[in-house]
Write a protein that holds these residues in place. Structure first.
Motif, PDB file in Angstrom:
ATOM      1  N   LEU A   1       0.838  -1.187   0.000  1.00  0.00           N
ATOM      2  CA  LEU A   1       0.000   0.000   0.000  1.00  0.00           C
ATOM      3  C   LEU A   1       0.876   1.241   0.000  1.00  0.00           C
ATOM      4  CD1 LEU A   1      -2.376  -1.397   2.750  1.00  0.00           C
ATOM      5  CD2 LEU A   1      -2.861  -1.292   0.289  1.00  0.00           C
ATOM      6  N   VAL A   2       0.370   2.287  -0.637  1.00  0.00           N
ATOM      7  CA  VAL A   2       1.139   3.522  -0.749  1.00  0.00           C
ATOM      8  C   VAL A   2       0.231   4.702  -0.429  1.00  0.00           C
ATOM      9  CG1 VAL A   2       2.618   4.957  -2.197  1.00  0.00           C
ATOM     10  CG2 VAL A   2       2.499   2.489  -2.612  1.00  0.00           C
ATOM     11  N   LEU A   3       0.655   5.525   0.518  1.00  0.00           N
ATOM     12  CA  LEU A   3      -0.060   6.759   0.839  1.00  0.00           C
ATOM     13  C   LEU A   3       0.400   7.805  -0.167  1.00  0.00           C
ATOM     14  CD1 LEU A   3      -2.098   7.389   3.135  1.00  0.00           C
ATOM     15  CD2 LEU A   3      -0.215   8.459   4.371  1.00  0.00           C
ATOM     16  N   LEU A   4      -0.429   8.056  -1.184  1.00  0.00           N
ATOM     17  CA  LEU A   4       0.033   8.841  -2.329  1.00  0.00           C
ATOM     18  C   LEU A   4      -1.129   9.558  -3.007  1.00  0.00           C
ATOM     19  CD1 LEU A   4       2.538   9.337  -4.297  1.00  0.00           C
ATOM     20  CD2 LEU A   4       1.616   7.416  -5.632  1.00  0.00           C
ATOM     21  N   ASP A   5      -0.869  10.764  -3.455  1.00  0.00           N
ATOM     22  CA  ASP A   5      -1.814  11.524  -4.275  1.00  0.00           C
ATOM     23  C   ASP A   5      -1.726  10.986  -5.701  1.00  0.00           C
ATOM     24  OD1 ASP A   5      -3.026  13.472  -5.948  1.00  0.00           O
ATOM     25  OD2 ASP A   5      -2.565  15.064  -4.527  1.00  0.00           O
ATOM     26  N   ALA A   6      -2.862  10.625  -6.291  1.00  0.00           N
ATOM     27  CA  ALA A   6      -2.878  10.034  -7.625  1.00  0.00           C
ATOM     28  C   ALA A   6      -2.346  10.972  -8.698  1.00  0.00           C
ATOM     29  CB  ALA A   6      -4.291   9.591  -7.991  1.00  0.00           C
ATOM     30  N   ASN A   7      -2.226  12.250  -8.396  1.00  0.00           N
ATOM     31  CA  ASN A   7      -1.634  13.179  -9.352  1.00  0.00           C
ATOM     32  C   ASN A   7      -0.145  12.922  -9.560  1.00  0.00           C
ATOM     33  OD1 ASN A   7      -3.700  15.319 -10.172  1.00  0.00           O
ATOM     34  ND2 ASN A   7      -3.971  15.264  -7.945  1.00  0.00           N
ATOM     35  N   HIS A   8       0.454  12.122  -8.687  1.00  0.00           N
ATOM     36  CA  HIS A   8       1.898  11.903  -8.745  1.00  0.00           C
ATOM     37  C   HIS A   8       2.261  10.452  -9.038  1.00  0.00           C
ATOM     38  CE1 HIS A   8       2.240  15.963  -7.313  1.00  0.00           C
ATOM     39  NE2 HIS A   8       1.560  15.680  -6.219  1.00  0.00           N
ATOM     40  N   LEU A   9       1.385   9.746  -9.726  1.00  0.00           N
ATOM     41  CA  LEU A   9       1.652   8.345 -10.053  1.00  0.00           C
ATOM     42  C   LEU A   9       2.934   8.183 -10.862  1.00  0.00           C
ATOM     43  CD1 LEU A   9      -1.912   7.137 -11.114  1.00  0.00           C
ATOM     44  CD2 LEU A   9      -0.692   6.495  -9.025  1.00  0.00           C
ATOM     45  N   ARG A  10       3.118   9.066 -11.827  1.00  0.00           N
ATOM     46  CA  ARG A  10       4.278   8.938 -12.711  1.00  0.00           C
ATOM     47  C   ARG A  10       5.580   9.171 -11.953  1.00  0.00           C
ATOM     48  NH1 ARG A  10       7.817   7.480 -14.660  1.00  0.00           N
ATOM     49  NH2 ARG A  10       8.634   7.565 -16.788  1.00  0.00           N
ATOM     50  N   ASP A  11       5.516   9.887 -10.845  1.00  0.00           N
ATOM     51  CA  ASP A  11       6.716  10.111 -10.043  1.00  0.00           C
ATOM     52  C   ASP A  11       7.042   8.905  -9.173  1.00  0.00           C
ATOM     53  OD1 ASP A  11       6.938  12.716 -11.030  1.00  0.00           O
ATOM     54  OD2 ASP A  11       5.635  13.508  -9.458  1.00  0.00           O
ATOM     55  N   TYR A  12       6.043   8.048  -8.973  1.00  0.00           N
ATOM     56  CA  TYR A  12       6.245   6.912  -8.063  1.00  0.00           C
ATOM     57  C   TYR A  12       6.504   5.608  -8.816  1.00  0.00           C
ATOM     58  CZ  TYR A  12       5.846   4.129  -3.846  1.00  0.00           C
ATOM     59  OH  TYR A  12       6.125   3.279  -2.796  1.00  0.00           O
ATOM     60  N   PHE A  13       5.792   5.423  -9.926  1.00  0.00           N
ATOM     61  CA  PHE A  13       5.918   4.177 -10.693  1.00  0.00           C
ATOM     62  C   PHE A  13       6.765   4.400 -11.945  1.00  0.00           C
ATOM     63  CE2 PHE A  13       2.042   3.773  -8.241  1.00  0.00           C
ATOM     64  CZ  PHE A  13       2.158   2.496  -7.715  1.00  0.00           C
ATOM     65  N   ASN A  14       7.478   3.372 -12.332  1.00  0.00           N
ATOM     66  CA  ASN A  14       8.284   3.428 -13.543  1.00  0.00           C
ATOM     67  C   ASN A  14       7.405   3.280 -14.785  1.00  0.00           C
ATOM     68  OD1 ASN A  14      11.185   3.450 -12.599  1.00  0.00           O
ATOM     69  ND2 ASN A  14      10.437   1.651 -11.489  1.00  0.00           N
ATOM     70  N   ALA A  15       7.923   3.696 -15.919  1.00  0.00           N
ATOM     71  CA  ALA A  15       7.232   3.485 -17.184  1.00  0.00           C
ATOM     72  C   ALA A  15       7.111   1.984 -17.457  1.00  0.00           C
ATOM     73  CB  ALA A  15       7.993   4.166 -18.313  1.00  0.00           C
ATOM     74  N   ASP A  16       5.957   1.582 -17.992  1.00  0.00           N
ATOM     75  CA  ASP A  16       5.716   0.175 -18.373  1.00  0.00           C
ATOM     76  C   ASP A  16       5.867  -0.797 -17.199  1.00  0.00           C
ATOM     77  OD1 ASP A  16       5.482   1.023 -21.114  1.00  0.00           O
ATOM     78  OD2 ASP A  16       7.659   1.071 -21.210  1.00  0.00           O
ATOM     79  N   GLU A  17       5.513  -0.348 -16.005  1.00  0.00           N
ATOM     80  CA  GLU A  17       5.711  -1.198 -14.817  1.00  0.00           C
ATOM     81  C   GLU A  17       4.435  -1.927 -14.401  1.00  0.00           C
ATOM     82  OE1 GLU A  17       8.222  -0.839 -10.724  1.00  0.00           O
ATOM     83  OE2 GLU A  17       6.978   0.901 -11.218  1.00  0.00           O
ATOM     84  N   VAL A  18       3.286  -1.392 -14.761  1.00  0.00           N
ATOM     85  CA  VAL A  18       2.004  -1.892 -14.260  1.00  0.00           C
ATOM     86  C   VAL A  18       1.251  -2.636 -15.361  1.00  0.00           C
ATOM     87  CG1 VAL A  18      -0.222  -1.207 -13.267  1.00  0.00           C
ATOM     88  CG2 VAL A  18       1.876   0.000 -12.593  1.00  0.00           C
ATOM     89  N   SER A  19       0.640  -3.760 -15.015  1.00  0.00           N
ATOM     90  CA  SER A  19      -0.089  -4.564 -15.999  1.00  0.00           C
ATOM     91  C   SER A  19      -1.587  -4.272 -16.016  1.00  0.00           C
ATOM     92  CB  SER A  19       0.112  -6.059 -15.709  1.00  0.00           C
ATOM     93  OG  SER A  19       1.471  -6.410 -15.813  1.00  0.00           O
ATOM     94  N   HIS A  20      -2.115  -3.772 -14.925  1.00  0.00           N
ATOM     95  CA  HIS A  20      -3.570  -3.569 -14.823  1.00  0.00           C
ATOM     96  C   HIS A  20      -3.833  -2.454 -13.817  1.00  0.00           C
ATOM     97  CE1 HIS A  20      -7.465  -5.873 -15.688  1.00  0.00           C
ATOM     98  NE2 HIS A  20      -7.851  -4.853 -14.949  1.00  0.00           N
ATOM     99  N   ILE A  21      -4.772  -1.560 -14.159  1.00  0.00           N
ATOM    100  CA  ILE A  21      -5.181  -0.493 -13.245  1.00  0.00           C
ATOM    101  C   ILE A  21      -6.677  -0.617 -12.973  1.00  0.00           C
ATOM    102  CG2 ILE A  21      -5.526   2.003 -13.002  1.00  0.00           C
ATOM    103  CD1 ILE A  21      -2.977   2.460 -14.539  1.00  0.00           C
ATOM    104  N   TYR A  22      -7.040  -0.523 -11.695  1.00  0.00           N
ATOM    105  CA  TYR A  22      -8.442  -0.565 -11.280  1.00  0.00           C
ATOM    106  C   TYR A  22      -8.859   0.790 -10.707  1.00  0.00           C
ATOM    107  CZ  TYR A  22      -7.433  -5.609 -11.244  1.00  0.00           C
ATOM    108  OH  TYR A  22      -7.031  -6.887 -11.572  1.00  0.00           O
ATOM    109  N   LEU A  23      -9.986   1.298 -11.184  1.00  0.00           N
ATOM    110  CA  LEU A  23     -10.614   2.495 -10.627  1.00  0.00           C
ATOM    111  C   LEU A  23     -12.011   2.092 -10.179  1.00  0.00           C
ATOM    112  CD1 LEU A  23      -9.743   5.056 -13.467  1.00  0.00           C
ATOM    113  CD2 LEU A  23      -8.433   4.617 -11.391  1.00  0.00           C
ATOM    114  N   ASN A  24     -12.234   2.032  -8.881  1.00  0.00           N
ATOM    115  CA  ASN A  24     -13.517   1.583  -8.355  1.00  0.00           C
ATOM    116  C   ASN A  24     -14.233   2.698  -7.600  1.00  0.00           C
ATOM    117  OD1 ASN A  24     -13.398  -1.220  -9.161  1.00  0.00           O
ATOM    118  ND2 ASN A  24     -11.809  -1.503  -7.618  1.00  0.00           N
ATOM    119  N   PHE A  25     -15.367   3.119  -8.127  1.00  0.00           N
ATOM    120  CA  PHE A  25     -16.235   4.088  -7.451  1.00  0.00           C
ATOM    121  C   PHE A  25     -15.467   5.346  -7.035  1.00  0.00           C
ATOM    122  CE2 PHE A  25     -18.115  -0.035  -7.332  1.00  0.00           C
ATOM    123  CZ  PHE A  25     -19.409   0.214  -7.728  1.00  0.00           C
TER     124      PHE A  25
END
Length: 210
Positions: free
Chosen positions: A91-115
């Motif tokens: 788990l990461v306490l993080l503002d979603a506006n800064h995803l690119r600063d936290y995750f590398n390019a091409d690092e994630v296989s699936h993204i979920y946005l729920n409600f």
């Protein structure tokens, strides 16, 4: 989802740093938090954590990351992760506006946005998690064949999302206007989903790729 402020929230989270990164110390190095190197699936906005903890329990062959900004909500998610002994969830306490600063390019296989918060006022549309500003980030961190999965009960937000994903040139793999009509056993109901469905609200879902 907002909860009453808990003055002790950060102290609690700090005691469980094996499950949560609260100071972004593993920025661009999230894989080191896991025991095994496996595909990464990301949920943006965990709510109380039922969805991502259930998913992690079902799929030990995948590493899951849950991003949430509200430290008070994150307490519940950490508690579930501890109780279920999930070593494939971070788990990461993080503002979603800064995803690119936290995750590398091409690092994630699936993204979920729920409600996600619908931010219904027009002047707030840039805060919606399917706005093009967020889509740009998702495109960068998702693998080429990565998938974006979005679920909501808010018809206005769903229509907004369809329009913006289409304008961004995304390919739709599923558009479901009533998830519960013929509910798949793979569907994991979030706390919000149960709440809104019990009121008679339809649940909408889409899956798309860049």
């Amino acid at each position: 989802m907002r909860m009453r402020n808990k003055p002790w929230a950060l102290d609690f989270l700090s005691e469980h740093k094996s499950f949560i990164d609260i100071d972004e110390s593993h920025q661009l190095d999230i894989t080191s938090r896991f025991k095994k190197q496996q595909p990464i699936h990301l949920e943006i906005g965990t709510g109380m954590g039922r969805f991502i903890t259930t998913l992690a329990k079902r799929h030990p062959e995948i590493n899951f990351v849950g991003v949430e900004l509200d430290k008070n909500i994150m307490i519940r998610v950490v508690e579930k992760a501890i109780e279920m002994e999930l070593d494939n969830l971070q788990l990461v306490l993080l503002d979603a506006n800064h995803l690119r600063d936290y995750f590398n390019a091409d690092e994630v296989s699936h993204i979920y946005l729920n409600f996600s918060d619908p931010w219904p006022k027009n002047r707030h549309e840039k805060r919606r998690l399917t706005h093009k500003n967020f889509l740009k980030q998702y495109k960068e961190i998702l693998k080429v064949d990565g998938m974006l999965q979005f679920k909501t009960d808010n018809r206005g937000l769903f229509e907004f999302s369809l329009e913006h994903l289409n304008n961004f040139g995304m390919k739709f793999h599923e558009i479901n206007l009533n998830v519960h009509e013929m509910e798949s056993p793979e569907n994991i109901r979030t706390e919000y989903e149960d709440k809104f469905s019990s009121r008679g609200n339809l649940i909408y879902q889409l899956k798309a790729s860049f």
